[in-house]
Design an enzyme around this catalytic site. Structure first.
Site, PDB file in Angstrom:
ATOM      1  N   THR A  26       1.198  -3.874  -5.224  1.00 28.44           N
ATOM      2  CA  THR A  26       0.782  -4.040  -3.835  1.00 28.44           C
ATOM      3  C   THR A  26       0.066  -2.780  -3.344  1.00 28.44           C
ATOM      4  OG1 THR A  26       2.674  -5.462  -3.419  1.00 28.44           O
ATOM      5  CG2 THR A  26       1.575  -4.555  -1.494  1.00 28.44           C
ATOM      6  N   TRP A  82      -3.278  -2.460  -5.028  1.00 26.07           N
ATOM      7  CA  TRP A  82      -4.203  -3.494  -4.559  1.00 26.07           C
ATOM      8  C   TRP A  82      -4.980  -2.995  -3.338  1.00 26.07           C
ATOM      9  CZ3 TRP A  82      -4.868  -6.175   0.043  1.00 26.07           C
ATOM     10  CH2 TRP A  82      -5.676  -7.330  -0.014  1.00 26.07           C
ATOM     11  N   HIS A  83      -4.309  -2.191  -2.501  1.00 27.87           N
ATOM     12  CA  HIS A  83      -4.933  -1.754  -1.251  1.00 27.87           C
ATOM     13  C   HIS A  83      -6.016  -0.716  -1.450  1.00 27.87           C
ATOM     14  CE1 HIS A  83      -1.590  -3.869   0.659  1.00 27.87           C
ATOM     15  NE2 HIS A  83      -2.332  -3.885   1.730  1.00 27.87           N
ATOM     16  N   GLY A  84      -6.081  -0.109  -2.609  1.00 28.91           N
ATOM     17  CA  GLY A  84      -7.143   0.855  -2.825  1.00 28.91           C
ATOM     18  C   GLY A  84      -6.908   1.610  -4.111  1.00 28.91           C
TER      19      GLY A  84
END
Lengths: 460, 371
Positions: free
Chosen positions: A318, A321-323
């Site tokens: 997670t 995934w955000h960066g």
């Protein structure tokens, strides 16, 4: 193109809706596809082929799975084809440079970076199409037979670049419904949701967000403790109102087109634990990870040790995934640690002590946003020290005076008050029309004189 | 589809917003396209010419969005609406302009990066070292926040002119710095800075001029020898950005003199009075910012001025006191300065910048180039 934009609302949307409503039903999905491809290419014309490839690969892999149902080997081949393509393109575009620069750092090599711009929304649509193939493989949904219908699902512009992550099973019935897809009820609700979303993004998020940008400009390490807190409160409000406003606009647009997208935010800042926060924040993403990673790994069915390990995997992913940066991994692991502690013992205590629970939740979430935003780890450390050390620096006075009202409005709108207002008056046009008119006209005014209207998901 | 329309009257909200959205959209299509915004004092975006290269560089479509926003129907009214809303929210800034007391507006500075300023001091030192035989002066004018301190709200993010002047005083070689702070601070009850513009007024410039002439050791014509002409309704550069709905306009003044300025071998009046009819009234002084211009005066001595626009409203005072005034704007210089100095044998060389320009000016490096 983003939704909170004069051109989008008064040119793109007006024309698309007009054509969409007028053409016969059998062409409507085609119109969605064409409009969405224009919408996507508007921001990134070079990546038009990726969008097409993504559609074609997933469409045919699923067809292949469907045709060979029962032949597990062939089904797996079809699934692998889709997963490798989706994860492969996500890895290539989003993470290659991160790995290269880290290899260079650790091994002292100087492999040149690719420096390819990230295709807009790639993290959203790869997840979306991948889940479709997985669902077909599992037999949860039948494979889509019509490639135009399927491309309408993949490209659908309301949710294309910033979610919510819509699963095929969320909209497949409507995609294949002809009569009765579009209802005045849906349009009526869609307009309301779109305008509320627009107001959240333009009137609240942009208004408080400028404070955080100023703090970044002066440097996170030189602010005084009160200003550090004011800043992180402003950023917490900005990211919530920006993201949830964007999702709400998407849901509203979906309704205008005749689709029901899933809810993506449910008042996250009223949470009394981090566990609860993640049930209320970016719900379609946490839902996706639960459905396609956590549960397949065994979820909580294989004992506590295995469950904690599964959580670690999910939260590492997670975060990442955000960066593509260390701070995002740190952010994911930070939440893993908190969730694991809550799971093991804290949650019971929090349930019995609602007031400290709220304080704890807001505090940890705010620190989480600092980790999320500040990519330079040294700078992040200095900022967190500032938050908790009661030290001097640039005074908060000026910013307090300037942002007090906006922050207060933001805080009030983070509580159930807005939902209660909406539920009470949503069918009362005497209230609804003036309120929506005011929000819409003010938003247009802020967009016409837009000195600050960022798109903050460019790293997703 | 028919049923849809039949039931439409049950949904007044849908009809209403359809009318609003399409009404505004269609009216906007037919609203006239202006090329210049008086309110914002800038050229509006033009519709972009299509090019594949721009399209593939993602530069074409943003221009269409800019065009739509710049030419959106009743743009100025929307801007006022935003300004009113901001004021209700208690905001005291917009678009890089901070509001002070009594209608004063200042440039916003959140950064404290002085590296370019330090370099600029170095460039001037290098210039002074190269011309030991010349009298070189540097008038570094404080901008309004450094002088009109009573008008600045506490903790406002504005420039720290005292730091910049202190650094210059410490690091400039010799006694080059002409510090006009005290002269200006004695007159803070007078109208020495514009409220809506980043310049000092013609009166403010006069107090700077007195200090300068004392430093130069020259006699000068005092202000009571001139007739002042006032021009009302001046809205300056700060207002062009902030666009506050409740602005208090400024009054621009000039001393009533006749002189010619020669720009590119063409002589014209030192004041471009046509500019008094438009928004950018300050551009009347020295006809804007020419790269190189000369003015014949009625006094003694030749002076070379390397300057920003703060000099423009001071130069008229010099006409009576100097024989020749040569002004240079380093932004447009592509020739070495030394050949001008040798050719004209200036008696005095003056750098005149305000602290805000000097903080970030990237063209001062050229004073030691092209020789």
């Amino acid at each position: 193109m983003i939704f909170s934009n004069i051109f989008f609302m008064f040119r793109f949307l007006t024309v698309v809706l007009l054509i969409y409503y007028i053409v016969p039903y059998k062409y409507k999905n085609g119109i969605i596809t064409i409009a969405s491809l224009i919408f996507y290419s508007w921001g990134e014309v070079k990546y038009f082929p990726i969008m097409i490839a993504s559609t074609v690969v997933d469409f045919f892999s699923s067809q292949y799975i469907e045709k060979n149902r029962g032949d597990i080997k062939k089904m797996r081949r079809g699934l692998a084809c889709s997963v490798i393509f989706n994860l492969g393109s996500l890895m290539f575009f989003k993470y290659t440079d991160f790995f290269i620069s880290n290899i260079n750092n650790f091994a002292g090599t100087s492999i040149p970076l690719l420096r390819i711009p990230l295709p807009l929304g790639i993290s959203f649509y790869t997840f979306q199409t991948m889940s479709y193939t997985i669902d077909v493989y599992r037999g949860k949904v039948p494979a889509e037979k019509n490639i135009i219908n399927f491309s309408a699902f993949v490209t659908m512009f309301p949710q294309l670049i910033a979610g919510p992550i819509v699963l095929y099973s969320d909209i497949n019935e409507k995609l294949n419904t002809h009569e009765g897809r579009i209802t005045l009820d849906g349009i009526n609700e869609g307009i309301k949701l779109f305008i509320f979303g627009l107001g959240k993004k333009v009137l609240i998020a942009n208004n408080v967000g400028a404070l955080w940008t100023d703090i970044e400009t002066m440097g996170f390490g030189v602010v005084s403790t009160p200003l550090a807190w004011l800043g992180i409160i402003a950023y917490s409000l900005q990211i919530y109102f920006d993201f949830s406003g964007y999702s709400l606009m998407a849901i509203g647009l979906g309704k205008m087109l005749g689709f029901d997208f899933p809810q993506n935010f449910n008042l996250p800042y009223i949470s009394k634990s981090v566990t609860e926060f993640w049930r209320r924040w970016h719900m379609t993403l946490s839902g996706w990870f639960r459905e396609y990673v956590y549960i397949p790994l065994g979820g909580n069915r294989k004992g506590l040790k295995r469950q904690i390990l599964n959580m670690l995997v999910v939260w590492f992913l997670t975060g990442f995934w955000h960066g593509a940066d260390w701070n995002f991994m740190l952010w994911g692991l930070y939440y893993f640690a908190l969730l694991a502690i809550e799971k093991m013992f804290l949650l019971d205590w929090l349930k019995k002590h609602p007031v400290p629970a709220r304080v704890y939740a807001l505090l940890t979430i705010a620190v989480g946003w600092a980790i999320f935003y500040i990519t330079d780890l040294g700078m992040l450390g200095r900022f967190i020290v500032k938050m908790f050390s009661f030290s001097g620096g640039i005074s908060a006075g000026y910013y307090f005076r300037n942002y007090f009202v906006s922050i207060l409005v933001g805080i009030l709108c983070s509580t159930p008050l807005t939902i209660r207002f909406y539920e009470k008056y949503k069918n009362n046009n005497v209230v609804m029309i003036p309120v929506l008119t005011a929000i819409f006209l003010l938003s247009v005014a802020y967009l016409v004189d837009s000195t600050y209207n960022p798109f903050i998901y460019f790293r997703f | 589809m028919k049923d849809l329309f039949k039931n439409l009257k049950k949904y007044p909200l849908v009809i209403y917003f359809a009318v609003v959205l399409y009404g505004i959209g269609i009216a906007d299509l037919f609203s006239p396209v202006k090329t210049h915004s008086e309110l914002e004092n800038r050229e509006l975006a033009t519709f972009p010419k299509f090019s594949w290269k721009q399209l593939f560089d993602n530069e074409y479509t943003p221009q269409i969005e800019d065009f739509t926003e710049d030419h959106f129907i009743v743009r100025d009214k929307w801007i006022s609406l935003k300004s009113i809303s901001e004021s209700l929210l208690g905001k005291t800034e917009n678009n890089g302009v901070v509001y002070g007391k009594d209608g004063y507006q200042f440039t916003k500075f959140v950064t404290t990066d002085y590296s370019q300023m330090e370099k600029n001091v170095g460039y001037i030192n290098k210039f002074i070292d190269r011309h030991p035989e010349r009298n070189v002066y540097f008038l570094l004018a404080p901008t309004a926040p450094g002088v009109m301190t009573d008008k600045v709200t506490a903790d406002s993010p504005v420039i720290n002119t005292d730091y910049i002047l202190g650094y210059a005083a410490e690091n400039l070689v010799g006694n080059a710095l002409v510090d006009v702070r005290d002269a200006l601070k004695q007159h803070t009850d007078e109208y020495i800075y514009y409220r809506t513009d980043h310049h000092w007024t013609t009166l403010g410039a006069y107090y700077g001029y007195e200090t300068l002439m004392n430093s130069l050791g020259k006699d000068y014509t005092t202000i009571d020898n001139y007739k002042m002409v006032d021009v009302e309704d001046f809205l300056g550069t700060h207002y062009s950005k902030s666009k506050t709905y409740n602005v208090q306009a400024d009054t621009l003044s000039y001393i009533d003199i006749e002189a010619d300025i020669v720009i590119n071998d063409v002589a014209a009046g030192i004041y471009e009075k046509e500019k008094l009819e438009v928004r950018d009234k300050y551009a009347m002084f020295t006809r804007g910012n020419p790269g190189y211009a000369t003015i014949k005066g009625n006094g003694q001595g030749k002076i070379m001025i390397l300057k920003d626009s703060y000099a423009n409203c001071m130069i008229p005072y010099m006409v009576a006191d100097f024989e020749e005034i040569h002004i240079f704007d380093m932004r447009y210089m592509t020739m070495g300065l030394d050949q001008f100095i040798t050719e004209h044998d200036y008696d005095d060389i003056l750098f005149l910048y305000n602290c805000e320009t000097f903080l970030s000016d990237k063209d001062l490096v050229k004073i030691n180039m092209f020789n």
